[in-house]
Design a protein around this motif. Structure first.
Motif, mmCIF file in Angstrom:
data_model
loop_
_atom_site.group_PDB
_atom_site.id
_atom_site.type_symbol
_atom_site.label_atom_id
_atom_site.label_comp_id
_atom_site.label_asym_id
_atom_site.label_seq_id
_atom_site.Cartn_x
_atom_site.Cartn_y
_atom_site.Cartn_z
ATOM 1 N N LYS A 164 0.876 -1.165 0.000
ATOM 2 C CA LYS A 164 0.000 0.000 0.000
ATOM 3 C C LYS A 164 0.912 1.213 0.000
ATOM 4 O O LYS A 164 1.716 1.372 0.914
ATOM 5 C CB LYS A 164 -0.887 -0.008 1.242
ATOM 6 C CG LYS A 164 -1.953 1.069 1.175
ATOM 7 C CD LYS A 164 -2.918 0.999 2.333
ATOM 8 C CE LYS A 164 -4.017 2.049 2.151
ATOM 9 N NZ LYS A 164 -4.810 2.227 3.356
ATOM 10 N N LEU A 165 0.804 2.002 -1.042
ATOM 11 C CA LEU A 165 1.698 3.154 -1.124
ATOM 12 C C LEU A 165 1.064 4.307 -1.895
ATOM 13 O O LEU A 165 0.079 4.129 -2.612
ATOM 14 C CB LEU A 165 3.039 2.759 -1.755
ATOM 15 C CG LEU A 165 3.041 1.875 -2.993
ATOM 16 C CD1 LEU A 165 2.933 2.718 -4.235
ATOM 17 C CD2 LEU A 165 4.314 1.048 -3.028
ATOM 18 N N GLU A 166 1.664 5.478 -1.695
ATOM 19 C CA GLU A 166 1.175 6.699 -2.313
ATOM 20 C C GLU A 166 2.353 7.321 -3.061
ATOM 21 O O GLU A 166 3.450 7.449 -2.502
ATOM 22 C CB GLU A 166 0.715 7.639 -1.201
ATOM 23 C CG GLU A 166 -0.163 8.756 -1.660
ATOM 24 C CD GLU A 166 -0.535 9.658 -0.488
ATOM 25 O OE1 GLU A 166 -1.322 9.214 0.374
ATOM 26 O OE2 GLU A 166 -0.014 10.782 -0.438
ATOM 27 N N CYS A 167 2.135 7.668 -4.328
ATOM 28 C CA CYS A 167 3.235 8.207 -5.130
ATOM 29 C C CYS A 167 2.937 9.650 -5.507
ATOM 30 O O CYS A 167 1.790 10.007 -5.794
ATOM 31 C CB CYS A 167 3.397 7.426 -6.436
ATOM 32 S SG CYS A 167 3.460 5.660 -6.210
ATOM 33 N N ILE A 168 3.969 10.456 -5.528
ATOM 34 C CA ILE A 168 3.858 11.827 -6.026
ATOM 35 C C ILE A 168 4.661 11.907 -7.322
ATOM 36 O O ILE A 168 5.873 11.689 -7.311
ATOM 37 C CB ILE A 168 4.407 12.855 -5.015
ATOM 38 C CG1 ILE A 168 3.739 12.697 -3.650
ATOM 39 C CG2 ILE A 168 4.243 14.271 -5.561
ATOM 40 C CD1 ILE A 168 2.290 13.073 -3.593
ATOM 41 N N ALA A 169 3.973 12.175 -8.426
ATOM 42 C CA ALA A 169 4.653 12.323 -9.714
ATOM 43 C C ALA A 169 4.901 13.798 -9.962
ATOM 44 O O ALA A 169 4.014 14.633 -9.755
ATOM 45 C CB ALA A 169 3.802 11.735 -10.824
ATOM 46 N N LYS A 170 6.119 14.104 -10.372
ATOM 47 C CA LYS A 170 6.493 15.499 -10.609
ATOM 48 C C LYS A 170 7.047 15.681 -12.013
ATOM 49 O O LYS A 170 7.464 14.726 -12.664
ATOM 50 C CB LYS A 170 7.553 15.937 -9.591
ATOM 51 C CG LYS A 170 7.031 16.056 -8.169
ATOM 52 C CD LYS A 170 8.144 16.473 -7.240
ATOM 53 C CE LYS A 170 7.655 16.526 -5.794
ATOM 54 N NZ LYS A 170 8.779 16.708 -4.866
ATOM 55 N N LYS A 171 7.083 16.940 -12.415
ATOM 56 C CA LYS A 171 7.632 17.297 -13.715
ATOM 57 C C LYS A 171 9.166 17.348 -13.621
ATOM 58 O O LYS A 171 9.709 17.768 -12.593
ATOM 59 C CB LYS A 171 7.093 18.668 -14.108
ATOM 60 C CG LYS A 171 7.499 19.166 -15.471
ATOM 61 C CD LYS A 171 6.831 20.513 -15.707
ATOM 62 C CE LYS A 171 7.294 21.184 -16.967
ATOM 63 N NZ LYS A 171 6.585 22.444 -17.213
ATOM 64 N N GLY A 172 9.825 16.927 -14.680
ATOM 65 C CA GLY A 172 11.287 16.968 -14.670
ATOM 66 C C GLY A 172 11.853 16.678 -16.045
ATOM 67 O O GLY A 172 11.103 16.443 -17.002
#
Ligand code: ZN
Lengths: 337, 159
Positions: A164-172
């Motif tokens: 069970k996990l939460e991901c933060i996707a960012k611009k790069g």
């Protein structure tokens, strides 16, 4: 390009030409001709490393009873291609006013999987679901290019195991980390017959017989038997093969690559124009070189080996009388490749 | 190799001394040197403020010491062969430019240097600016040509 065409080579005066030989949702193959290798390579490099996309950058793991370590899973998640359509409307997290991340600079994705059956369970990118507000409805969604629409396999779970996990996707951009690369690969080729001898082909008995011809070999005239080597020849036709990793369509990668290059140039032109207000007219209190033009004549306050005629060439006049001979530039000249 | 020859004819010590003392190609801007002194002397809060300001005003092009109007070296921050080689090529196309070259003095410093020497009548800064604009024009043309070719390809593929 407002140069007198007389100065240019005949072919180059006509301007660059683009010819596409294959284009679909995965790749675009094109030929760029009447261009210089320097520009062609800039285009290749910029497409490879400087086009902004979106990728998972932060992972918060709540539960992981799988056999894989947390950081191993986090790394795999980072490499999953996410749809980057509309990424230009997303801010870089470091440029956003928020504290950490928000919907203007990131996309949140959740993954929760538990193996409840008695068979091993496969967790795919499909199980990664975007949650919360987004810039648009597709940005940050995992890309599925397989027939089943499952996406890449992230991990496997034995009965009873859970993640069970939460991901933060960012611009790069890929210059920072390869996970932001929009292209899986960029083929770049020129001179299929090796007429320019930029390649030294290894062989047992005969290079020509042992090396398979390039797919572009038929596009260019093969060398004549016993043809003398042309020392003045330069590469002129460049064959690109841009293969998308899924986050952006291949032709968008090409267009975006050129755009990034143009933004880079526009930024520099802007900065140069800004610096000129106080920099070009003799008042050098600005951030430019403190030594440049501090005196009334523009050269006072220090002795320069250039003082006796800036445009006197060290290249034109041979011998040791050049004013450049004792400068640091003289010593470092071998660096100016 | 006129360069090597030129130095051999100099008195040996003079040549090497000057080279050792003056090599300036990638030294830090003076303002940054001042900054570090400030930070040592002032209290931490003020130093932090200074740092923020410094970040906002980061200058991406700098003229290196020893430059004159017609012979200048520029230092670009956070640029690489991507810009350097194409810029060198396009600046060399300018008939008013006598010499142009680029270098990345050290692989672990994100700095790219461009050397421009022009003939009388134009300055190195003007040549640099013209180079940037010409490269932009070239990008425009290639971009248009690509879109045109893509549309043409789509039309022939569907028909
Ligand atoms: Zn934000």
């Amino acid at each position: 390009m407002d140069y007198d065409p007389m100065v240019m080579d005949d072919a180059e005066a006509l301007g660059p030409v683009v010819k596409i030989s294959q284009a679909d949702s995965v790749r675009v193959k094109y030929e760029l001709s009447n261009s210089d290798i320097a520009f062609a390579n800039s285009l290749r490099r910029v497409m490879l490393a400087e086009i902004p996309t979106i990728a998972i950058d932060l992972v918060e793991i709540e539960e992981n009873s799988s056999v894989l370590a947390d950081e191993f899973i986090a790394h795999r998640l980072g490499l999953i291609p996410l749809n980057a359509e509309g990424v230009e409307n997303l801010l870089y997290a470091r440029e956003c006013d928020c504290d950490g991340c928000c919907e203007h600079c990131s996309v949140k994705l959740m993954l929760h999987a538990k193996c409840t059956g008695d068979e091993n369970m496969h967790v795919f990118a499909r199980d990664l679901v975007p949650v919360g507000e987004r810039v648009n409805q597709v940005l940050g969604t995992p890309v599925f290019s397989d027939a089943e629409g499952l996406g890449p396999l992230i991990l496997k779970l034995r009965p009873g195991q859970e993640v069970k996990l939460e991901c933060i996707a960012k611009k790069g951009i890929a210059k920072e980390h390869a996970k932001w690369a929009p292209s899986a690969a960029i083929g770049f080729e020129y001179d299929p017959h090796n007429k320019l001898r930029h390649i030294d082909l290894w062989y047992e008995t005969d290079a020509k017989a042992e090396w398979p011809p390039s797919e572009y070999a038929s596009w260019e005239e093969p060398p004549q038997e016993g043809e003398p080597f042309d020392y003045d020849a330069v590469p002129n036709r460049f064959y690109f093969n841009v293969e998308s990793a899924g986050s952006l369509p291949p032709d968008t990668i090409v267009s975006e690559g050129i755009k990034v290059l143009q933004q880079k140039l526009a930024g520099l032109i802007h900065e140069l124009a800004e610096g000129e207000g106080d920099g070009m007219n003799g008042d050098y209190n600005g951030p430019r070189s403190p030594e440049y033009g501090t005196g009334a004549d523009g050269f006072g306050g220090y002795t320069t080996p250039f003082g006796n005629g800036g445009n006197q060439s060290s290249w034109g006049g041979a011998g040791g009388t050049t004013p450049y001979g004792t400068t640091p530039y003289g010593a470092g000249q071998s660096n100016w490749s | 190799m006129p360069r090597a020859k030129a130095r051999k004819e100099e008195p040996a010590e003079a040549g090497s001394d000057i080279v050792m003392d003056e090599a300036p190609t990638s030294h830090q801007p003076e303002s940054r040197d001042d900054m570090s002194v400030d930070q040592d002397e002032d209290d931490e809060v003020e130093a932090e403020d200074d740092e923020v300001e410094e970040e906002e005003e980061v200058q991406r092009v700098r003229l290196l010491p020893g430059s004159t109007p017609t012979a200048a070296s520029f230092e670009f921050l956070n640029e690489s062969h991507t810009l350097g080689n194409a810029l060198r090529y396009i600046i060399m196309k300018n008939p008013d430019v006598e010499f142009c070259a680029y270098a990345i003095p050290h692989p672990s410093e994100a700095k790219m240097n461009v050397r421009i020497q022009t003939f009388e009548g134009t300055t190195a800064i003007q040549a640099l600016e013209k180079g940037l604009r010409d490269l932009q024009d070239l990008c425009d043309v290639v971009s248009d040509k690509f879109i045109e070719a893509r549309e043409k390809f789509a039309a022939t593929a569907s028909s």
